[in-house]
Design a protein around this motif. Structure first.
Motif, PDB file in Angstrom:
ATOM      1  N   ALA A   1     -39.455 -20.864  38.667  1.00 44.80           N
ATOM      2  CA  ALA A   1     -40.414 -19.781  38.417  1.00 44.80           C
ATOM      3  C   ALA A   1     -41.767 -20.363  38.026  1.00 44.80           C
ATOM      4  O   ALA A   1     -41.843 -21.334  37.268  1.00 44.80           O
TER       5      ALA A   1
ATOM      6  N   THR B   1     -48.537 -16.062  44.466  1.00 42.59           N
ATOM      7  CA  THR B   1     -47.289 -15.327  44.583  1.00 42.59           C
ATOM      8  C   THR B   1     -47.418 -13.949  43.963  1.00 42.59           C
ATOM      9  O   THR B   1     -48.298 -13.679  43.150  1.00 42.59           O
TER      10      THR B   1
ATOM     11  N   ARG C   1     -39.225 -11.878  43.776  1.00 42.77           N
ATOM     12  CA  ARG C   1     -40.207 -12.283  44.775  1.00 42.77           C
ATOM     13  C   ARG C   1     -40.128 -11.343  45.981  1.00 42.77           C
ATOM     14  O   ARG C   1     -39.149 -10.606  46.129  1.00 42.77           O
TER      15      ARG C   1
ATOM     16  N   VAL D   1     -36.606 -13.853  39.962  1.00 36.42           N
ATOM     17  CA  VAL D   1     -37.376 -14.850  39.213  1.00 36.42           C
ATOM     18  C   VAL D   1     -36.923 -14.901  37.760  1.00 36.42           C
ATOM     19  O   VAL D   1     -36.763 -15.966  37.171  1.00 36.42           O
TER      20      VAL D   1
ATOM     21  N   VAL E   1     -44.817 -10.612  42.414  1.00 36.50           N
ATOM     22  CA  VAL E   1     -43.469 -10.232  42.013  1.00 36.50           C
ATOM     23  C   VAL E   1     -43.377  -8.719  41.955  1.00 36.50           C
ATOM     24  O   VAL E   1     -44.348  -8.024  41.624  1.00 36.50           O
TER      25      VAL E   1
ATOM     26  N   GLU F   1     -45.793 -16.021  37.760  1.00 35.83           N
ATOM     27  CA  GLU F   1     -44.728 -15.025  37.908  1.00 35.83           C
ATOM     28  C   GLU F   1     -44.257 -14.512  36.557  1.00 35.83           C
ATOM     29  O   GLU F   1     -43.993 -13.316  36.401  1.00 35.83           O
TER      30      GLU F   1
END
Length: 361
Positions: free
Chosen positions: A104, A15, A64, A70, A17, A108
């Motif tokens: 979360a 992921t 995100r 988040v 951010v 992140e």
């Protein structure tokens, strides 16, 4: 000021951010609170803004790619500007945490705390606390601080007291019949001073007149004499303004609850609480000392608790101090209350750790 930093992608992470910097207490705080664990749903923008917008308030937000928040980390400057120190504020300790979405990922959170923009804002060190040792955000930071480039040091403040209603009921009826009989006797004695009226305030019922009543009770309590008003929540104008500001947020107003006992039409006792999910944070209670021998605070507390239980409350966090009456109600020692510093320099952290620990109480 509103600054967007590009997406941060950690090596091996699935992921990314975006980190956003906004002056003041951003609306993203509400989005993070709504996505947080239930006990953190009160950590809304109004909770932080109620203490005022001074001291260079700033919010770091991690989003995100789809825009979902988040985490939202609001801070204020502390100390001289040259020292570059900040802290997470809050209406009332030990609730100085910040909201993180329940789903979360560790990656992140690390991305938020290690982002160059975050490092510029947070400076040399920042304070998270006082908070509970089992605070959801605090627990995550304890695990992730080093990975994020921060040295975390902790000091102990106090032991909290927790009322676990299901556990007490497994041991037998709660409240006990003997307790209820004694409360009825106290109420009968109190009624000799005038008719008793029990009122319960929340949501849109919060008005200036309600805060006037709470302040009037504090004025006749032990607080002005023994603490010179320092512990007053409503008698001191600057403290009262904090709670009035918080109650202007409809979501917070629905979480804030006051139980008020009047005797002969005069305010005599109150209990002031914050209900979040199945957890009640007991913030303050007080009573007119004229009625002390018949325990108006005790009988009001039980009535308030019964109403809270009907709404699904099964735990009451009574914070620290005054263990006597809390134990009488059934509370037992709960999580420790701790105060944390997160420092950029490992060497500075090593120097500060023993000093910070010794400064706890």
């Amino acid at each position: 000021m509103r600054v967007h930093e590009g997406p941060v992608r950690r090596e091996g992470a699935a992921t990314a951010v975006d980190v956003e910097i906004v002056d003041g207490f951003a609306a993203s705080i509400d989005a993070a609170a709504e996505a947080a664990e239930p006990r953190h749903r009160f950590l809304r923008a109004a909770w932080f803004a109620a203490i005022g917008q001074g001291r260079d308030a700033c919010t770091l937000t991690a989003r995100r790619p789809d825009g979902r928040v988040v985490a939202a980390l609001p801070t204020l400057r502390i100390g001289p500007a040259l020292l570059r120190l900040r802290e997470v504020p809050g209406c009332y300790w030990p609730y100085r945490s910040f909201p993180v979405a329940a789903d979360a990922t560790d990656e992140e959170i690390v991305a938020l705390l290690s982002n160059p923009a975050s490092l510029r804002v947070l400076g040399r060190a920042w304070r998270l606390g006082p908070v509970y040792a089992d605070d959801p955000t605090g627990v995550r930071l304890a695990r992730l601080a080093e990975r994020s480039g921060w040295t975390r040091i902790e000091r102990r403040i106090a032991t909290s007291f927790l009322l676990d209603i299901p556990a007490l009921r497994r041991e037998g009826a709660w409240p006990r019949n003997s307790t209820l009989r004694k409360n009825r006797w106290f109420e009968k004695e109190l009624a000799k001073n005038g008719a008793l009226e029990w009122r319960f305030v929340t949501g849109e019922a919060w008005t200036g007149l309600v805060f006037d009543e709470l302040a009037a009770i504090e004025a006749k309590s032990w607080i002005p004499k023994k603490t010179e008003g320092r512990d007053a929540k409503f008698l001191a104008p600057h403290h009262r303004r904090i709670w009035e500001a918080a109650a202007r947020d409809p979501a917070l107003a629905s979480m804030l609850h006051a139980a008020i006992l009047t005797i002969g039409g005069r305010p005599a006792a109150f209990a002031f609480d914050l209900d979040v999910g199945s957890l009640r944070y007991a913030i303050a209670n007080s009573y007119d000392q004229r009625f002390a021998k018949n325990s108006p605070g005790r009988v009001l507390a039980y009535r308030s608790l019964v109403g809270a239980m009907d709404r699904g409350i099964d735990r009451v966090d009574w914070g620290a101090g005054d263990s006597g009456y809390k134990s009488t109600l059934g509370a037992v020692p709960g999580p420790e209350i701790v105060d944390c510093l997160l420092v950029r320099s490992t060497m500075l952290g090593t120097v500060l750790r023993p000093l910070w620990r010794r400064s706890g109480r």
